[in-house]
Scaffold this active site. Structure first.
Site, short mmCIF file in Angstrom:
data_model
loop_
_atom_site.label_atom_id
_atom_site.label_comp_id
_atom_site.label_asym_id
_atom_site.label_seq_id
_atom_site.Cartn_x
_atom_site.Cartn_y
_atom_site.Cartn_z
N GLY A 1 0.76 -1.25 0.00
CA GLY A 1 0.00 0.00 0.00
C GLY A 1 0.79 1.30 0.00
O GLY A 1 0.29 2.32 0.48
N MET B 1 -4.09 -7.07 -7.18
CA MET B 1 -3.49 -8.15 -7.96
C MET B 1 -4.51 -9.01 -8.72
O MET B 1 -4.28 -10.20 -8.92
CB MET B 1 -2.63 -9.03 -7.05
CG MET B 1 -1.52 -8.28 -6.34
SD MET B 1 -0.40 -7.45 -7.49
CE MET B 1 0.52 -8.86 -8.07
N ARG B 2 -5.62 -8.43 -9.13
CA ARG B 2 -6.62 -9.20 -9.87
C ARG B 2 -7.02 -8.48 -11.14
O ARG B 2 -6.95 -7.26 -11.21
CB ARG B 2 -7.88 -9.39 -9.04
CG ARG B 2 -7.70 -10.41 -7.98
CD ARG B 2 -8.93 -10.56 -7.13
NE ARG B 2 -8.55 -11.35 -5.99
CZ ARG B 2 -8.44 -12.67 -6.02
NH1 ARG B 2 -8.75 -13.35 -7.10
NH2 ARG B 2 -8.04 -13.33 -4.96
N ASN C 1 -5.29 2.31 -13.13
CA ASN C 1 -4.33 1.37 -12.55
C ASN C 1 -2.93 1.95 -12.66
O ASN C 1 -2.62 2.65 -13.62
CB ASN C 1 -4.39 0.05 -13.33
CG ASN C 1 -3.39 -0.99 -12.81
OD1 ASN C 1 -3.28 -1.20 -11.60
ND2 ASN C 1 -2.65 -1.61 -13.72
N HIS D 1 1.03 0.84 -13.01
CA HIS D 1 1.82 -0.33 -13.40
C HIS D 1 3.30 0.05 -13.46
O HIS D 1 3.65 1.10 -14.01
CB HIS D 1 1.34 -0.83 -14.76
CG HIS D 1 2.09 -2.05 -15.22
ND1 HIS D 1 1.84 -3.30 -14.69
CD2 HIS D 1 3.10 -2.20 -16.09
CE1 HIS D 1 2.67 -4.17 -15.25
NE2 HIS D 1 3.44 -3.53 -16.10
C1 GRF Z 1 3.36 -1.20 -7.50
O1 GRF Z 1 4.63 -1.46 -8.05
C2 GRF Z 1 2.32 -1.03 -8.58
O2 GRF Z 1 2.82 -0.41 -9.73
C3 GRF Z 1 1.93 -2.44 -8.88
O3 GRF Z 1 1.94 -3.08 -7.62
C4 GRF Z 1 2.83 -2.40 -6.74
C5 GRF Z 1 2.04 -1.99 -5.53
O4 GRF Z 1 2.83 -1.41 -4.53
N1 GRF Z 1 0.66 -2.50 -9.56
P1 GRF Z 1 2.16 -0.75 -3.27
O5 GRF Z 1 1.23 -1.78 -2.66
O6 GRF Z 1 1.42 0.47 -3.72
O7 GRF Z 1 3.29 -0.43 -2.33
#
Ligand code: GRF
Length: 209
Positions: free
Chosen positions: A13, A91-92, A108, A110
């Site tokens: 997070g 993660m979905r 989102n 990425h």
């Molecule tokens: C990040 O690298 C984001 O780009 C990817 O998942 C990771 C999440 O990190 N989708 P966090 O939970 O915000 O620290």
């Protein structure tokens, strides 16, 4: 009145934290209204609690179908009257139930320069490929995996001494900045979609063209 974000998370997070911190600033246009985690052990839950933000754990395995699972998420997001849904390490793959409920209202973050290296472990994929630059992307979510229209990107260099971890760390710092910038832009500027290009309109005149 600040616009309201619903943030979906699965892990530590840090991107959620960036949005929480930005939201505390007077001139920032949004606040995090609700956090939903599909993982009961996500540290993101603690971050939300510390900030006194309502947090819901909604687990896929508690529902027979993906549709029912997403109906529950939809119900919570609607009850908190969110203006935008942010996937911050969720993660979905988002399904039709949520996409139809929030058209062009789900974004989102990425950790690569899309369309290179979609999917899992993007930073490691980029490092293994040997690219000299990587970065991060914020995009609207569609039915594909990291395929939706790109709203913003930031670039970071890849050094010879990098490991996948050091590269990921450099990208993560940019992610926090990018996400906060893009969310602000979406609520302070007008934009339209041309094909898959997100065009920000400088003034009302531009909008008519
Ligand atoms: C990040 O690298 C984001 O780009 C990817 O998942 C990771 C999440 O990190 N989708 P966090 O939970 O915000 O620290």
């Amino acid at each position: 009145m600040k616009k309201r974000l619903g943030v979906l998370v699965s892990g530590r997070g840090t991107n959620l934290q960036a949005l929480i911190d930005a939201g505390k600033k007077k001139n920032y246009p949004t606040e995090v209204a609700v956090v939903i985690s599909d993982n009961p052990n996500a540290y993101a839950i603690t971050r939300a609690q510390k900030a006194n933000i309502p947090v819901y754990v909604i687990q896929r395995e508690d529902y027979k179908t993906k549709r029912e699972y997403e109906e529950k998420i939809k119900e919570v997001l609607i009850s908190y009257k969110v203006d935008l849904v942010v996937l911050a390490g969720y993660m979905r793959i988002v399904g039709r139930t949520l996409l139809l409920a929030f058209p062009m209202k789900i974004i989102n973050i990425h950790p690569s320069l899309l369309p290179s290296f979609p999917g899992l472990n993007a930073q490691k994929q980029a490092w293994e490929h040997g690219v000299r630059f990587s970065g991060c992307t914020v995009h609207f979510v569609d039915e594909g995996v990291d395929t939706g229209p790109i709203i913003g990107q930031k670039v970071v260099p890849v050094y010879d001494h990098d490991t996948p971890e050091s590269l990921a760390e450099r990208i993560l710092k940019k992610e926090h900045k990018l996400l906060v910038e893009v969310v602000k832009k979406l609520f302070t500027e007008n934009y339209k979609l041309e094909g898959r290009r997100v065009i920000f309109l400088k003034d009302k005149e531009d909008e008519k063209r």
